[in-house]
Each structure stands twice: as structure tokens, then as C-alpha cells.
Design a protein around this motif. Structure first.
Motif: not given
Ligand SMILES: Cc1ncc(COP(=O)(O)O)c(C=O)c1O
Length: 427
Positions: A64-84
């Protein structure tokens, strides 16, 4: 300019596009947080929200996070780390990398790509679901074969073509991030949206089908990722007696007070969907005989959540309408109308409609980003627009479509009056 039509009486209180609908238990859980003094980002409401969301969506972990945008941000960070791999300074996990993004969406789907240094590449829309076009996505992989992350949104609560998109994403060994902010409760082949990607998001923003006034959840089946998000969202504190930090942190955790509202709302998800569906069906019936169609909700593979009802005017029933960056004008013609006239008509009786979300490739902030359509470079087509014909599906739907008042609390009488006002625009 729209001429006010005195035939139609104004509503005394405004009919909204989509406003919060409270039921009672919300205040009980908020009060519980207050009385037990869990006025913080820990507490029973948060735990319960995470449990209930996992149960509803069918995923293993919800944070549970403060906003959907916060979740999308951390999702992008995870996806980026996994890929690169790990970014050098703890941020910029997508630095210099392209990410394929839905084009017809709210900018919160896309901005988190930029927070992590990535470059959104917009993928055109198909008419069957008003979501990412698999043929354009395939084309994008042809043009940018090194791309490893794709974010798809399910616009207005209608699931996109998940199987087709997923097959292409898998074929190219890319990571799917799903933005189900608008589609909570919608299913594709019986599976909830928010359960298809590796990292997914729902939102509890005030206008969503279930609200906490704000808030969102990060969803995944991957335990390690869920733990990372939980840690990053609470300032990335290490397990030490003092404040110890080895990674970049964020203040993104949901408040236990907000979680009280969400906890109270969640049991009403299906009731809200049924109300929204009835609204959609009444519009559909009410517009019979008009040169319009509704946004796609009657689909073979999916059951949408009917979050917003929209209409799109047939091409030959459109009067001339010209939109600049902030202004718009139109020339009324007998028997023809345009979204601007209809929105003004709706507004004149104290109801709220809205233009279709303006596609991302048309937004000034993203005007230099690549945009891919079925047959290649979408930017190369912009001359067609100058000639007066929309150059791509997204631009076309934006030009001819609009979102209708879709509030759960709208009465049948109110909706009938809105339908009459819209019908009058075609006279
Ligand atoms: C498609 C889409 N993605 C993301 C968001 C962001 O969610 P939030 O407002 O909870 O940050 C929204 C709505 O607000 C949305 O409509």
C-alpha cells in the motif's frame, strides 16, 4: 459558442464525472486508527488493505502506497534494474533507455519512466479496446529491438488485448508493467487486470472506482520485489538501531488513516461496478439512432469495470472543431456537433463531462518523443492532421470523443436529462 438552451433545467447540485461514493464503514476504520493512535504509516488498516487487495486481484503481494504514481515509479525502478542492472547513483535505473508506453492514457502512466531517466516511446491505440495496439507494439520492437520494458494502461476500465500484447512482450524478452489504475475489478479471460504484468499498479485516487481520497497499491507475485518496494517506500531504512541507509529511499507509504477509507470501500467494488455498468447501458440505449458509438465495453474476452462511459461521434456527424494547445473553437452545423459543443451543453445544466484524455504523443512535454503507429513512424504522418484528417487512432478518438458524467450517484432522471441535452446537440 454554445447557445444556452432554456428547455433544459439546471441540476441544483452538480452531477460529477466520477466522485467518491462513501458507505459508512470507511469512517469506522478511520476512527479506529484515531482511537488506537495508529496515525502513521503502520497499522491494521494498511495490513487489511494489502490482504484484501491480494484476495481481490489474485496476486501474491500488495504494497500500500501514497499514490498509484508512487507505485508506477517504483515499478519502473525495479523493471529498469532487472533489465539493465543497478543504477550508479541509486536513481536513473532507465537512464537513456527507451520504454514502450500506452499513448492514450493519463500522464501518470508515463512520467515515472522519466523519473528514472528513461525515454517514453508512445505506441498507437487500436479501436477495439481504445488501448495499446499490438500491431504498433510489434512495429516498435522492429524499430527499437533493444527495448526491455513496456507499460500498458487499461483506459477507462476496459482491458487491452492482453494476450496479444503479452505474446509480443514475451517474444522480445521484455518486462510488462501494468497500469490498472482505472480498471480495478475489470477482468480479461476471467483474470483481474493488475495480475498480468510483473509489476502492477492500482489507484485509490478520489475519482477511481474505489477510493481512499488518495493512495494506490503496488502488486506483484515476486516476494523480493514486494520487499524492495516496502523498504524503498519507507525511506529505505536498513535493519539497524539507528537510521542506516544503503539505498535511495522515498516517502511513499500509505497512511493508516487513508487505508481506513480504502478498507471500508473495498467490499463495495462489485456494487460500484454494477452501478457504472447500468449507467453505461442507459447511455447506450438513450443514444440509439444518433450517429455515435460508446467506448468499447462489450468485448468477447473481457469484462470491464465500466469506470467511465464515453461516446465517439461518427466522422460525418462532426461539425468543424479546431483545438489549439489551450483553446478550442467550432462551427455549428445543422445535424452535426462536436465534443466541445456537447461538453458545453452538459456543463450548461450543471453536469461534468470531460474531453478524452489527450494522447501523450500530442502533449507539448512529450512532443520530441518517438511515436509508433502500425506502419512505422507516427510523427511522419502529422501533415495529414494539418490537412484536417486525424493522423492516428489516438488523435482521432481524442478529436471525436468525450467522457460522459458517470457518477455512481447519478439518478435515472438526471441521466435522462443529460441524454436529452446531448440529443439536442444533433438537431
Ligand atoms: C491511467 C492512470 N495511471 C495512473 C494514475 C495515477 O494514480 P494516482 O492518482 O493514484 O497517483 C491515474 C490516475 O490518477 C490514471 O488514471
Amino acid at each position: 459558442m454554445f447557445k444556452e438552451n432554456n428547455k433544459f433545467q439546471k441540476f441544483e447540485s452538480k452531477v460529477w464525472l466520477s466522485s467518491p461514493t462513501m458507505h459508512g464503514p470507511e469512517i469506522k476504520y478511520v476512527k479506529e486508527a484515531y482511537e488506537t493512535n495508529w496515525m502513521s504509516t503502520v497499522g491494521k488498516n494498511i495490513n487489511e488493505v494489502e490482504r484484501m487487495v491480494c484476495e481481490t486481484i489474485g496476486c501474491k503481494y500488495a504494497v500500500a502506497l501514497s499514490a498509484g504514481t508512487a507505485s508506477l515509479h517504483l515499478a519502473m525502478k525495479l523493471a529498469g534494474m532487472e533489465a539493465y542492472g543497478m543504477p550508479k547513483v541509486g536513481h536513473g535505473a532507465l537512464e537513456g533507455k527507451k520504454v514502450f508506453c500506452s499513448d492514450m492514457t493519463f500522464d501518470a502512466t508515463v512520467n515515472p519512466v522519466v523519473y528514472e531517466g528513461g525515454e517514453p516511446v508512445f505506441i498507437d491505440t487500436e479501436y477495439d479496446t481504445w488501448n495499446m495496439d499490438p500491431a504498433a507494439l510489434e512495429k516498435a520492437f522492429e524499430i527499437y529491438p533493444d527495448t526491455k520494458v513496456v507499460v500498458i494502461a487499461h483506459l477507462y476500465g476496459t482491458p487491452g488485448k492482453v494476450d496479444e500484447l503479452n505474446a509480443i512482450i514475451k517474444k522480445h524478452n521484455a518486462i510488462l508493467v501494468e497500469d490498472a489504475a482505472e480498471s480495478m475489478g475489470a477482468t480479461y479471460k476471467g483474470i483481474q487486470t493488475g495480475a498480468f504484468g510483473k509489476y502492477n499498479t492500482i489507484s485509490f485516487n478520489g475519482n477511481k472506482i474505489i477510493t481512499g481520497s488518495a493512495g494506490g497499491c503496488f502488486l506483484t507475485d515476486d516476494e523480493e520485489s514486494a520487499n524492495k518496494v516496502r523498504k524503498w517506500s519507507t525511506q529505505a531504512r536498513e535493519n539497524a538501531a539507528w537510521y542506516q541507509h544503503e539505498e535511495l529511499g522515498y516517502n511513499y507509504r500509505m497512511s493508516n488513516v487513508i487505508a481506513g477509507v480504502v478498507r471500508g470501500q473495498l467490499p463495495y467494488l462489485n456494487e460500484h461496478i454494477a452501478q457504472k455498468k447500468a449507467i453505461y447501458e442507459r447511455y447506450k440505449e438513450g443514444f440509439k439512432g444518433l450517429p455515435v458509438s460508446m467506448n468499447p465495453m462489450d468485448l468477447e474476452n473481457s469484462e470491464p469495470n465500466y469506470w467511465l462511459s464515453c461516446l465517439i461521434i461518427d466522422k460525418d456527424a462532426m461539425c468543424k472543431q479546431v483545438r489549439g494547445e489551450q483553446d478550442v473553437c467550432y462551427v455549428k452545423e445543422p445535424g452535426k456537433t462536436c465534443p466541445t459543443e456537447i461538453l458545453e451543453a452538459i456543463s450548461s445544466i450543471n453536469a461534468e463531462g470531460r474531453p478524452i484524455w489527450k494522447p501523450m504523443h500530442m502533449q507539448p512535454i512529450y512532443r520530441l518523443n518517438p511515436f509508433v503507429v502500425r506502419d512505422g513512424n507516427g510523427r511522419a504522418r502529422s501533415n495529414a492532421y494539418i490537412a484536417g484528417e486525424a493522423a492516428d487512432a489516438g488523435m482521432d478518438i481524442f478529436t471525436r470523443g468525450l467522457c460522459l458524467p458517470s457518477d455512481n450517484k447519478m439518478t435515472v432522471e438526471q441521466q435522462d436529462r443529460i441524454i436529452e441535452v446531448i440529443r439536442a446537440c444533433f438537431e
